[in-house]
Design an enzyme around this catalytic site. Structure first.
Site, PDB file in Angstrom:
ATOM      1  N   GLY B 133       0.794  -1.225   0.000  1.00 31.66           N
ATOM      2  CA  GLY B 133       0.000   0.000   0.000  1.00 31.66           C
ATOM      3  C   GLY B 133       0.826   1.275   0.000  1.00 31.66           C
ATOM      4  O   GLY B 133       0.435   2.287  -0.575  1.00 31.66           O
ATOM      5  N   ASN B 162      -5.364  -7.168  -2.124  1.00 33.06           N
ATOM      6  CA  ASN B 162      -4.412  -6.062  -2.226  1.00 33.06           C
ATOM      7  C   ASN B 162      -4.952  -4.955  -3.114  1.00 33.06           C
ATOM      8  O   ASN B 162      -4.554  -3.801  -2.990  1.00 33.06           O
ATOM      9  CB  ASN B 162      -3.090  -6.522  -2.865  1.00 33.06           C
ATOM     10  CG  ASN B 162      -2.341  -7.537  -2.041  1.00 33.06           C
ATOM     11  OD1 ASN B 162      -1.595  -8.347  -2.590  1.00 33.06           O
ATOM     12  ND2 ASN B 162      -2.494  -7.501  -0.724  1.00 33.06           N
ATOM     13  N   HIS B 223       5.562  -4.093   9.419  1.00 30.33           N
ATOM     14  CA  HIS B 223       5.805  -4.836  10.641  1.00 30.33           C
ATOM     15  C   HIS B 223       6.861  -4.125  11.482  1.00 30.33           C
ATOM     16  O   HIS B 223       7.814  -3.574  10.926  1.00 30.33           O
ATOM     17  CB  HIS B 223       6.286  -6.248  10.266  1.00 30.33           C
ATOM     18  CG  HIS B 223       5.933  -7.264  11.293  1.00 30.33           C
ATOM     19  ND1 HIS B 223       6.838  -7.719  12.214  1.00 30.33           N
ATOM     20  CD2 HIS B 223       4.774  -7.896  11.583  1.00 30.33           C
ATOM     21  CE1 HIS B 223       6.237  -8.599  13.006  1.00 30.33           C
ATOM     22  NE2 HIS B 223       5.000  -8.729  12.634  1.00 30.33           N
ATOM     23  N   CYS B 274      15.180   6.378  18.196  1.00 33.78           N
ATOM     24  CA  CYS B 274      15.159   7.618  18.979  1.00 33.78           C
ATOM     25  C   CYS B 274      13.712   8.044  19.235  1.00 33.78           C
ATOM     26  O   CYS B 274      13.402   8.654  20.251  1.00 33.78           O
ATOM     27  CB  CYS B 274      15.887   8.740  18.234  1.00 33.78           C
ATOM     28  SG  CYS B 274      17.639   8.435  17.995  1.00 33.78           S
ATOM     29  N   CYS B 288      -2.902  -4.813   8.331  1.00 25.37           N
ATOM     30  CA  CYS B 288      -4.025  -4.313   7.535  1.00 25.37           C
ATOM     31  C   CYS B 288      -5.093  -5.374   7.381  1.00 25.37           C
ATOM     32  O   CYS B 288      -6.281  -5.078   7.333  1.00 25.37           O
ATOM     33  CB  CYS B 288      -3.532  -3.875   6.152  1.00 25.37           C
ATOM     34  SG  CYS B 288      -2.574  -2.359   6.197  1.00 25.37           S
ATOM     35  N   CYS B 373      20.749   6.218  22.623  1.00 30.26           N
ATOM     36  CA  CYS B 373      20.151   5.350  21.610  1.00 30.26           C
ATOM     37  C   CYS B 373      21.075   4.182  21.299  1.00 30.26           C
ATOM     38  O   CYS B 373      22.277   4.372  21.067  1.00 30.26           O
ATOM     39  CB  CYS B 373      19.878   6.149  20.332  1.00 30.26           C
ATOM     40  SG  CYS B 373      19.123   5.153  19.044  1.00 30.26           S
ATOM     41  N   CYS B 493     -12.230 -17.948  14.924  1.00 26.75           N
ATOM     42  CA  CYS B 493     -11.873 -16.619  14.450  1.00 26.75           C
ATOM     43  C   CYS B 493     -11.607 -16.744  12.956  1.00 26.75           C
ATOM     44  O   CYS B 493     -11.942 -17.753  12.357  1.00 26.75           O
ATOM     45  CB  CYS B 493     -10.659 -16.070  15.194  1.00 26.75           C
ATOM     46  SG  CYS B 493      -9.130 -16.942  14.823  1.00 26.75           S
TER      47      CYS B 493
END
Lengths: 119, 547
Positions: B133, B162, B223, B274, B288, B373, B493
Site C-alpha cells: 500500500g 491487495n 511490521h 530515537c 491491515c 540510543c 476466528c
C-alpha cells in the site's frame, strides 16, 4: 469535515470556538484550568476516544499514572511504547534534561502517539 | 468571405511571412559571424607561420580546425539542413537527453527542481522496501520523477485483497510476484529508470549488502521488526530513511537519519529507535488484514514518502564519507555546493494523518538523536556484526512468538471434523429429540471484531471480540457464566490464531473458578477450529464469505 466529539467537559465551552491556540493541533480549546490529551492509533482504540481533558496543573511525569488509573492496563499495553508530545514538541520523560520536571499547564495539548507499523 | 476578411487574412499572412523571414535573417547573420570567425582563425594561423604555408597544408589545417569545432559541438554551416536544427549541438553539449527534457519538463521548469535538481535525481538510487500500500504509490512517483535506479524488495505475491489499495498491481497479476508486477508497471510508466528486483523478504543477514548500493531508503513495510531492522541498517550505512505507516484511518510519516551521520555524531538526524525506543506489545500489533485500511489513507502516506524523498535528493545527499569512514573523493566539494543551493534544513518532524479528525494533518517536532540510543548514539551497541551474525533477533525484540502453535493438537478441531460433528448432532436432534441433543450442543464463541462478525458468522455463534478480551476479563466471564456446566465451547476466528489465545484465556478463567459455573475445569471441553473460518470456507462451505 466533521469535528470529532470530545468529552463531557466540552459542554463548558462557548458555542463559538475561538481560533486554535498556537502550538496546538486541534481546533477546540479545553475548558479553563484543563489540558487536552489527544489519543492516536491504538491509544485511541484502547480508550475509545480521540481526545480528553484533564485538570491542570499536572507534572508530566504523573500523566501515565493518571491514565493508568482511568484505563487500567494502559501503561503496559499502550503507553510503554508511545511517543509523547506537548504542544507539538516531542518530549522524553526519562531523560534527565529536565523534561521529567515538566508541568502540564492549562491549555496545553499532549499527544499520545503509539507507533503504527502497518502499511 | 467578405472583402474586409480577405484583406485581414492577407495582412496576417504577410505578417507571418515577415516574421519567418526575420528569423531566417537572424540565422543567416549568425552563420556569417561564425564563418568570419573561422576565417579569422585560419588567417591568424597562416600569419603565425613563418613565410606561410603551402596551400595543401593550409587546407589540411582548416580541416583540423573544422574537426576541433565539430568536437566542441559546432557543426558549421556545411550540413545544409534548412531549419534551426543545423544549430543543434551534439548530444554531449546538453546535460540531459532530448526525451528527458520532454518527460521531466514540468518539474524541470520549477525553481525548486531545475536542471541541477533533475541531475541529482538522475544520479540517485532509491531502495523501496515493501511493494504494498505504501510502496506502490511511492515507487510510482519516484519512477515518474526520473531517479537513476529503483530497487524493490518484497517476498509476497499479489492477492485479490491487495487491489483496493496497491495500485501498481492489477487483476491479471494475481499470483505474480509483487516485485515483478511492480517493475512491469513502473517500466511502462518510465523506461528510462533502472529497476532492480529483490523477490525476497528483508532479513538482517542480507540487509547491509542490499542497502549499500543505494543513496536513500524508503520503509514501506508493515511490521515493527522490519522497521527497526531498516532503521538500524540505515544508521550503520549512513543512509537517510523515509519511513511511513498506515492503519485504518491514520498514518504516520517521518524522515529519519537526515543528515545521515555515523553513530555518536550528534549532528545526525534521529533514527527510528530515537522516536520509538520500545516496540509495541506483540498482541497489539495489527496488520491491515486484521485492522483494515482505507485505500486513500495509505495512498496519501506513500505519495508523501515519494515527495520527501524527492526533496532530499534535490537538496543534495551530501555524505563525504563512504561506508568505511574514508573520505569519498568524488563528493568532496559537493557538500559546499549543495549546501549553498539547499534550503535551510528543517528540524525533523513526525507527520500524523487522521482521516476523520480536524485538522487531518498534524506535525510534531522531533528531537535530535537520543543520548543513549542503542543504534545511533555514542554508546550504540548495534554493529554490522550484530546484523550479519544473526545475533540481533528482531522478532524476539518485538515480542513475537510463533503465533500459530500455541495450542496442542488435540485441543483443536479441524473444519471438516467440526462439520461432521455438527451434522451428527443434528441427526441426533431429529431422531432422539432435545434430551440427547441439548447437552451435546456446543456454544460457539466467535472472537472476531464486531464489524467482521456482522459480515458473516455461524448462526449459533455469540460474539466476544478479541479486543474486549484483551482489555478486560468481564465480557468473556459474563458469556461463560451463563453456560451450564460441562458445556463444550468451540472458539472460532478468521484464521485460527486469535481463537487459540482465546481458548487459553477461557481455560484460565474457568480454572480460577469462582462465579463461573462449577469447578469443572476439564480443558478438553474448550477447543478451537484449526484454520478458522477460512478453513471452513475452503474445506466445508465454499459459499461462506472469505475475506
Amino acid at each position: 469535515m466533521q469535528h470529532l466529539a470530545q468529552t463531557t467537559s466540552e459542554k463548558e465551552l462557548t458555542s463559538s470556538s475561538p481560533a486554535p491556540m498556537p502550538g496546538t493541533m486541534s481546533s477546540a480549546r479545553a475548558p479553563p484550568g484543563h489540558f487536552t490529551v489527544l489519543y492516536f492509533a491504538s491509544a485511541s482504540s484502547y480508550v475509545k476516544k480521540t481526545s480528553e481533558t484533564f485538570e491542570a496543573p499536572l507534572p508530566a511525569a504523573k500523566l501515565f499514572d493518571v491514565l493508568e488509573k482511568k484505563y487500567p492496563g494502559m501503561k503496559e499495553k499502550v503507553l510503554s511504547s508511545c511517543a509523547l508530545t506537548v504542544n507539538l514538541d516531542y518530549i522524553d520523560l526519562e531523560e534527565d534534561s529536565g523534561e521529567g520536571q515538566l508541568v502540564l499547564q492549562p491549555g496545553d495539548e499532549v499527544g499520545v502517539i503509539p507507533p503504527v507499523s502497518s502499511g | 468571405m467578405s472583402p474586409t476578411e480577405d484583406v485581414d487574412a492577407y495582412v496576417l499572412k504577410l505578417r507571418r511571412q515577415v516574421r519567418a523571414a526575420e528569423v531566417q535573417l537572424r540565422d543567416l547573420r549568425r552563420q556569417l559571424v561564425q564563418a568570419e570567425k573561422q576565417a579569422d582563425e585560419a588567417r591568424n594561423l597562416n600569419k603565425n607561420h613563418d613565410r606561410g604555408l603551402p596551400f595543401a597544408q593550409q587546407s589540411k589545417r582548416l580541416a583540423v580546425l573544422r574537426n576541433i569545432g565539430q568536437e566542441q559541438g559546432y557543426e558549421g554551416h556545411t550540413n545544409g539542413t534548412e531549419d534551426r536544427s543545423q544549430y543543434a549541438r551534439s548530444k554531449r553539449r546538453w546535460p540531459l537527453r532530448k526525451e528527458e527534457y520532454k518527460r521531466y519538463g514540468r518539474q524541470l521548469i520549477m525553481p525548486e527542481i531545475g536542471l541541477e535538481g533533475q541531475l541529482r535525481l538522475r544520479s540517485c538510487s532509491v531502495l523501496v522496501v515493501g511493494v504494498g500500500g505504501l510502496g506502490c504509490p511511492a515507487a510510482l512517483y519516484l519512477a515518474g520523477a526520473g531517479v537513476s535506479t529503483i530497487g524493490l524488495v518484497d517476498g509476497d505475491t499479489v492477492e485479490e485483497s491487495n487491489l483496493h489499495r496497491q495500485i501498481l498491481h492489477s487483476t491479471e497479476k494475481i499470483g505474480m510476484s509483487k516485485v515483478d508486477s511492480a517493475v512491469e508497471q513502473l517500466r511502462s510508466l518510465n523506461p528510462l529508470v533502472n529497476y532492480v528486483s529483490y523477490r525476497e523478504h528483508l532479513t538482517p543477514q542480507i540487509a547491509l549488502q542490499m542497502f549499500d548500493r543505494y543513496d536513500l531508503v524508503l520503509d514501506c513495510t508493515d511490521h515493527p521488526t522490519s522497521r527497526y531492522l531498516i532503521s538500524d541498517t540505515c544508521v550503520l550505512l549512513q543512509k537517510p530513511l523515509v519511513s511511513a505507516s498506515a492503519l485504518r484511518t491514520e498514518g504516520q510519516l517521518m524522515v529519519l537519519n537526515n543528515p545521515s551521520r555515523a553513530a555518536g555524531d550528534v549532528t545526525g538526524g534521529p533514527c527510528y529507535r530515537c522516536v520509538f525506543p520500545r516496540p509495541p506489545p506483540a498482541e497489539s500489533v495489527t496488520s491491515c488484514g486484521e485492522g483494515g485500511i482505507l485505500g486513500p489513507v495509505v495512498g496519501i502516506m506513500g505519495v508523501l514518502q515519494a515527495l520527501e524523498a524527492i526533496k532530499i535528493i534535490v537538496a543534495g545527499i551530501s555524505n563525504p564519507f563512504d561506508a568505511d569512514g574514508n573520505i569519498d573523493i568524488s563528493t568532496v566539494g559537493r557538500e559546499e555546493a549543495s549546501n549553498a543551493s539547499a534550503p535551510r534544513q528543517e528540524s525533523p518532524s513526525l507527520l500524523l494523518f487522521s482521516a476523520y479528525t480536524s485538522p487531518p494533518f498534524r506535525s510534531v517536532r522531533l528531537r535530535s538523536r537520543r543520548k543513549d540510543c542503542v543504534a545511533c548514539s555514542a554508546s550504540a551497541t548495534i554493529t554490522r556484526a550484530s546484523l550479519t551474525s544473526g545475533s540481533l533477533d528482531y522478532a524476539q525484540f518485538c515480542g513475537f512468538v510463533n503465533p500459530v502453535s500455541v495450542l496442542e493438537k488435540d485441543s483443536r478441531i479441524s473444519a471438516n471434523d467440526y462439520d461432521a460433528q455438527q451434522f451428527m448432532l443434528e441427526w441426533f436432534r431429529q431422531t432422539r429429540g432435545s434430551e440427547v441433543y441439548g447437552p451435546m450442543t456446543d456454544t460457539i464463541i466467535d472472537v472476531r471484531e464486531k464489524v467482521q462478525f456482522d459480515l458473516c458468522h455461524f448462526d449459533r455463534a455469540i460474539n466476544v471480540p478479541r479486543s474486549e478480551i484483551l482489555a478486560d476479563d468481564e465480557p468473556l466471564r459474563r458469556a461463560l457464566e451463563e453456560l451450564p456446566a460441562r458445556r463444550q465451547i468451540t472458539v472460532v476466528c478468521r484464521l485460527g490464531n486469535d481463537s487459540q489465545l482465546a481458548v487459553r484465556k477461557i481455560r484460565e478463567l474457568r480454572r480460577r473458578g469462582g462465579a463461573i459455573g462449577s469447578a469443572e475445569t476439564d480443558d478438553s471441553l474448550v477447543m478451537d477450529i484449526e484454520g478458522g473460518l477460512r478453513a471452513w470456507t475452503r474445506n466445508v462451505d465454499p459459499e461462506f464469505p472469505e475475506y
